[in-house]
Scaffold this active site. Structure first.
Site, PDB file in Angstrom:
ATOM      1  N   ARG A  23       0.734  -1.371  -0.045  1.00 56.15           N
ATOM      2  CA  ARG A  23       0.108  -0.122   0.141  1.00 56.15           C
ATOM      3  C   ARG A  23       0.898   1.192   0.033  1.00 56.15           C
ATOM      4  NH1 ARG A  23      -0.796   4.963   2.377  1.00 56.15           N
ATOM      5  NH2 ARG A  23      -0.317   4.042   4.241  1.00 56.15           N
ATOM      6  N   ASP A  24       1.438   1.733   1.216  1.00 59.29           N
ATOM      7  CA  ASP A  24       2.192   2.985   1.105  1.00 59.29           C
ATOM      8  C   ASP A  24       3.444   3.018   0.450  1.00 59.29           C
ATOM      9  OD1 ASP A  24       2.868   5.380   2.372  1.00 59.29           O
ATOM     10  OD2 ASP A  24       4.251   4.672   3.640  1.00 59.29           O
ATOM     11  N   HIS A 215       7.595   4.444  11.908  1.00 60.65           N
ATOM     12  CA  HIS A 215       7.445   4.467  10.519  1.00 60.65           C
ATOM     13  C   HIS A 215       8.527   5.485  10.021  1.00 60.65           C
ATOM     14  CE1 HIS A 215       4.542   4.072   6.892  1.00 60.65           C
ATOM     15  NE2 HIS A 215       5.392   4.962   6.415  1.00 60.65           N
ATOM     16  N   HIS A 217      11.039   6.791   6.963  1.00 63.54           N
ATOM     17  CA  HIS A 217      11.678   6.866   5.525  1.00 63.54           C
ATOM     18  C   HIS A 217      13.129   7.103   5.726  1.00 63.54           C
ATOM     19  CE1 HIS A 217       7.885   7.340   2.936  1.00 63.54           C
ATOM     20  NE2 HIS A 217       7.473   6.949   4.362  1.00 63.54           N
ATOM     21  N   CYS A 248       7.118  10.219  -0.807  1.00 64.06           N
ATOM     22  CA  CYS A 248       5.989  10.766  -0.292  1.00 64.06           C
ATOM     23  C   CYS A 248       5.697  12.050  -1.606  1.00 64.06           C
ATOM     24  CB  CYS A 248       6.442  11.537   0.834  1.00 64.06           C
ATOM     25  SG  CYS A 248       5.024  12.681   1.360  1.00 64.06           S
ATOM     26  N   ASN A 257      10.109   4.026   1.868  1.00 61.88           N
ATOM     27  CA  ASN A 257      10.178   3.567   3.377  1.00 61.88           C
ATOM     28  C   ASN A 257      11.311   2.882   3.546  1.00 61.88           C
ATOM     29  OD1 ASN A 257       7.156   3.926   4.485  1.00 61.88           O
ATOM     30  ND2 ASN A 257       7.091   3.097   2.247  1.00 61.88           N
TER      31      ASN A 257
END
Length: 309
Positions: A23-24, A215, A217, A248, A257
Site C-alpha cells: 500500500r504505502d 514508521h 523513511h 512521499c 520507506n
C-alpha cells in the site's frame, strides 16, 4: 539472546513488522502494478512469515491510481490464517469499501503539521480528525480494529521542525478516539536519533509505549539508526516496506520507506525475534523489483544479489 548487556539499554526480545509495501510503498511508485502481481507479492510476504500486511487503500483512483485495484486485490487474495490484511480508509466511503471486501482491519491518518494537513487533504488537523469520528463509530459497531498514523512527526516539508508536543497531541487524540495503535511517521525522512528519542518521550507520556509504532523513511540514510533508537526507548512495532518501496508525493526528494529486508537483517543481528524467513523475504523483494523494472533499494538485498552473481 539479544545484544543486551550492561553497556546497552535493554532491547525487546521480539519485534512485530508491519509490512506497508503493497500500500504505502506501491502507491508512490509510478510504474503500474496489476492486481495479479500485487496479490502475488502479498502472498509471498505472508509465506515469508509476515503476519501484518497493509494490502490496499480505498481512496479515489483519481488521486492514487495505483490503488484503483484494491477491491480486486482483497476479493481474490488467498488469505493465510492469522495474517492481518489491512486497508487505509481516509473517509466513510473508503471504510465501506474496505468492509465490502472483508479487510481485517483499517487505518486512518492525521498529520502533526498544519501545513502538511492542508496540502495533503485540504483541511486542518482538527477537521481531519473530526472526519474520522463516523469511521471510528462504524468500526466499533463492526468490531473492526483501527490503526492510526501520524505523519511528519520529525519534520515537515513546509514548516521544518515539528515540536514533539504537537506530535503527542495528535497521537493522543487518535488514541482517545479508539485507535488501538499509533504509528509515528517520519514522512520526509529527516529525523536523527536525538530527535526520535525526544519525540517518543513526549508521545509516550500521553500514549502508552506498547500502543506505539514507528514508521521511518530513509531519505537521509537515518532510518535504521532511528529504529535502533526507538527500540532502545521500548518500541516493539516497526513499519517497513519490502524492497524500500515508496516515497512521499507531497515532499520533494523523500525516498522510500525503510526496506523490510534491511530492518530484519538488523534485528536478526541483534538476536531479536521477528518470525520472518529471511531468504523468502529477499525473494519477495526481488519479485516486486523485477515487476517495477528497477533494483531493490534495500542495501542488504543488493548485497545478496551481488554475491549471487
Amino acid at each position: 539472546m539479544n545484544m543486551n548487556s550492561n553497556f546497552f539499554p535493554p532491547l525487546p526480545e521480539q519485534v512485530k513488522i508491519v509490512e506497508v509495501g503493497p500500500r504505502d510503498g506501491l502507491q508512490n511508485e509510478s510504474t503500474p502494478i496489476s492486481a495479479v502481481d500485487k496479490i502475488a507479492l502479498i502472498e509471498k510476504l505472508d509465506a515469508a512469515g509476515i503476519d501484518y500486511i497493509e494490502s490496499g487503500s480505498f481512496v479515489s483512483p483519481k488521486w492514487v491510481p495505483q490503488m484503483a485495484t484494491s477491491t480486486e486485490v482483497f476479493e481474490k487474495l488467498n488469505r493465510k490464517p492469522g495474517v492481518t490484511y489491512a486497508a487505509l480508509t481516509p473517509n466513510m466511503r473508503g471504510f465501506e469499501g474496505a468492509m465490502a471486501v472483508n479487510a481485517t482491519e483499517v487505518a486512518i491518518f492525521g498529520a502533526a503539521s498544519e501545513s502538511f494537513s492542508q496540502k495533503n487533504i485540504n483541511c486542518s488537523i482538527e477537521e481531519s480528525l473530526e472526519r474520522f469520528a463516523p469511521i471510528m463509530d462504524a468500526a466499533k459497531s463492526a468490531n473492526i480494529k483501527v490503526r492510526g498514523y501520524v505523519s511528519c512527526v520529525l519534520g515537515c516539508p513546509y514548516e521544518g521542525d515539528i515540536a514533539p508536543e504537537q506530535v503527542a497531541t495528535v497521537a493522543e487524540k487518535l488514541y482517545k478516539m479508539g485507535c488501538y495503535e499509533i504509528s509515528l511517521g517520519d514522512t520526509i525522512g529527516i529525523g536523527t536519533p536525538d530527535k526520535v528519542i525526544k519525540m517518543i518521550q513526549a508521545v509516550s507520556a500521553r500514549v502508552p509505549m506498547n500502543k506505539l509504532a514507528v514508521h521511518f523513511h530513509d531519505t537521509y540514510g537515518q532510518a535504521l539508526t532511528n529504529i535502533y533508537a526507538a527500540l532502545q526507548m521500548g518500541i516493539k512495532v516497526v513499519d517497513s516496506a519490502i524492497a524500500g518501496l515508496g516515497g512521499c508525493p507531497y515532499a520533494k526528494g523523500a525516498s522510500g520507506n525503510v526496506a523490510t529486508e534491511d530492518v530484519v537483517y538488523m534485528l536478526n543481528g541483534l538476536g531479536i525475534k521477528t518470525g520472518i524467513d529471511f531468504q523468502a523475504l529477499l525473494k519477495a523483494g526481488w519479485f516486486i523489483s523485477d515487476k517495477l523494472g528497477k533494483p531493490p533499494i534495500s542495501k542488504v538485498s543488493s548485497a545478496y544479489l551481488a554475491n549471487k552473481s
